[in-house]
Design a protein around this motif. Sequence first.
Motif, short mmCIF file in Angstrom:
data_model
loop_
_atom_site.label_atom_id
_atom_site.label_comp_id
_atom_site.label_asym_id
_atom_site.label_seq_id
_atom_site.Cartn_x
_atom_site.Cartn_y
_atom_site.Cartn_z
N ASN A 165 9.16 5.53 7.69
CA ASN A 165 9.95 4.35 8.01
C ASN A 165 9.15 3.07 7.82
O ASN A 165 9.68 2.05 7.36
N GLU A 166 7.85 3.13 8.16
CA GLU A 166 7.00 1.94 7.99
C GLU A 166 6.85 1.60 6.52
O GLU A 166 6.91 0.43 6.13
N GLN A 167 6.66 2.63 5.67
CA GLN A 167 6.57 2.40 4.23
C GLN A 167 7.85 1.75 3.71
O GLN A 167 7.81 0.77 2.96
N HIS A 168 8.99 2.28 4.11
CA HIS A 168 10.28 1.74 3.67
C HIS A 168 10.46 0.30 4.16
O HIS A 168 10.92 -0.57 3.41
N SER A 169 10.04 0.04 5.40
CA SER A 169 10.19 -1.29 5.97
C SER A 169 9.33 -2.31 5.22
O SER A 169 9.78 -3.43 4.93
N LEU A 170 8.10 -1.93 4.87
CA LEU A 170 7.21 -2.83 4.13
C LEU A 170 7.77 -3.12 2.73
O LEU A 170 7.69 -4.25 2.24
N MET A 171 8.34 -2.11 2.09
CA MET A 171 8.94 -2.31 0.78
C MET A 171 10.12 -3.28 0.87
O MET A 171 10.28 -4.17 0.02
N ALA A 197 0.83 -1.20 0.00
CA ALA A 197 0.00 0.00 0.00
C ALA A 197 0.87 1.25 0.00
O ALA A 197 1.83 1.35 0.77
N GLN A 198 0.53 2.18 -0.89
CA GLN A 198 1.31 3.41 -1.03
C GLN A 198 0.88 4.44 0.01
O GLN A 198 -0.30 4.76 0.13
N VAL A 199 1.83 4.97 0.75
CA VAL A 199 1.56 6.05 1.70
C VAL A 199 1.85 7.37 1.00
O VAL A 199 2.91 7.53 0.38
N GLN A 200 0.89 8.30 1.06
CA GLN A 200 1.09 9.61 0.46
C GLN A 200 2.07 10.42 1.33
O GLN A 200 1.71 10.90 2.40
N VAL A 201 3.29 10.50 0.86
CA VAL A 201 4.35 11.16 1.63
C VAL A 201 4.40 12.64 1.27
O VAL A 201 4.47 13.01 0.09
N GLY A 202 4.34 13.47 2.28
CA GLY A 202 4.42 14.92 2.07
C GLY A 202 5.27 15.54 3.15
O GLY A 202 5.85 14.86 4.00
N PRO A 203 5.37 16.87 3.15
CA PRO A 203 6.22 17.55 4.14
C PRO A 203 5.76 17.34 5.57
O PRO A 203 6.55 17.45 6.51
N ASN A 204 4.45 17.03 5.75
CA ASN A 204 3.92 16.85 7.10
C ASN A 204 3.86 15.38 7.53
O ASN A 204 3.32 15.06 8.59
N THR A 205 4.33 14.48 6.64
CA THR A 205 4.30 13.06 6.97
C THR A 205 5.31 12.78 8.08
O THR A 205 6.48 13.17 7.99
N VAL A 206 4.85 12.11 9.13
CA VAL A 206 5.73 11.85 10.26
C VAL A 206 6.78 10.81 9.88
O VAL A 206 6.57 9.97 9.00
N THR A 207 7.90 10.87 10.57
CA THR A 207 9.02 9.98 10.26
C THR A 207 8.63 8.51 10.43
O THR A 207 9.05 7.66 9.64
N GLY A 208 7.81 8.21 11.44
CA GLY A 208 7.41 6.82 11.66
C GLY A 208 6.66 6.23 10.49
O GLY A 208 6.87 5.06 10.14
N VAL A 209 5.81 7.03 9.84
CA VAL A 209 5.07 6.55 8.67
C VAL A 209 6.01 6.29 7.51
O VAL A 209 5.90 5.30 6.79
#
Length: 289
Positions: A249-255, A235-247
């Motif tokens: 990192n979770e996207q990167h970890s799932l990939m 699942a793609q997380v919409q990453v923007g300037p306000n996206t928290v670091t934890g989100v």
Amino acid sequence: MALFMPTSSVMQEISLYCLIPNARHAQVLRILSAICNMNPEPQLVHHLLYKPKRPKPLMMIGAGQQEMYYLQLIAKVDEAEFEEKKREIEGERRGVQEKGKGREEDVVMIDFDGDEVDKNRGNQLEEKLYDIKKQRWTIQFSDFPDASPKPAETRRVIFLAEVGDGDALAFMEDFGYMYISEYVTSGYNLYHGNLVISLTQTFVPTIQHQPLPRELLRNIDPAQAWVCKVSVKVAQVQVGPNTVTGVRNEQHSLMEMGSKELHEFQQLVRGVGVELEMGERLALDTRVK
């Protein structure tokens, strides 16, 4: 007017590919079935390809190139429903023949093996069996794959959106896209953990918008090779300037987890002669030239 349904998704797809000679496909299918511990699921999918109606804009000095992409309408074809309708129409034909008492002008002569006595009547009958406007269509956008990912694998964004009630073909026209071609993929799906394994061939219908019966499909590959694709979707997380670091990192970890599972499967099947590798990037290009 067709409407988007709430069920839409944006995903990162990671995949590997290989070609299987037609002479080996049955053997490979049995091996994959044993590895996945399941029977292969037959799949027949109708694809309609669309391009934007407006011309591609010229690149301006000092500005990046604005890309335009092809879109697809895709729908799974229900062969069981087709066969049921065919039996019903064959029954109606026999009734007309009996009622007509042999009068040739009252009889519709169709050979369901593909030899129409009257081609126009044959086409009309096929349209009754498969109505393109009544299928459950999904709009699919596939991005141009990332360049030089490490490890070597195909990564790209996939967007899927189901189309609700209405005429999906008319919706695409109103959406600013024009129909250009169609094709049919036929084959099997298997599942291994989070992986989807597909083994398919590609055909074009000899009657427009009629993916059945199979005898009227033409294989685009004279060698009739099969494409084996193994993929995992995250699942793609919409990453923007306000996206928290934890989100992030979770996207990167799932990939990374998806990539690891994919390459473990690559090593597993390499021993049985299935040489999965990164897809040819230009062959997967969806940009309008």
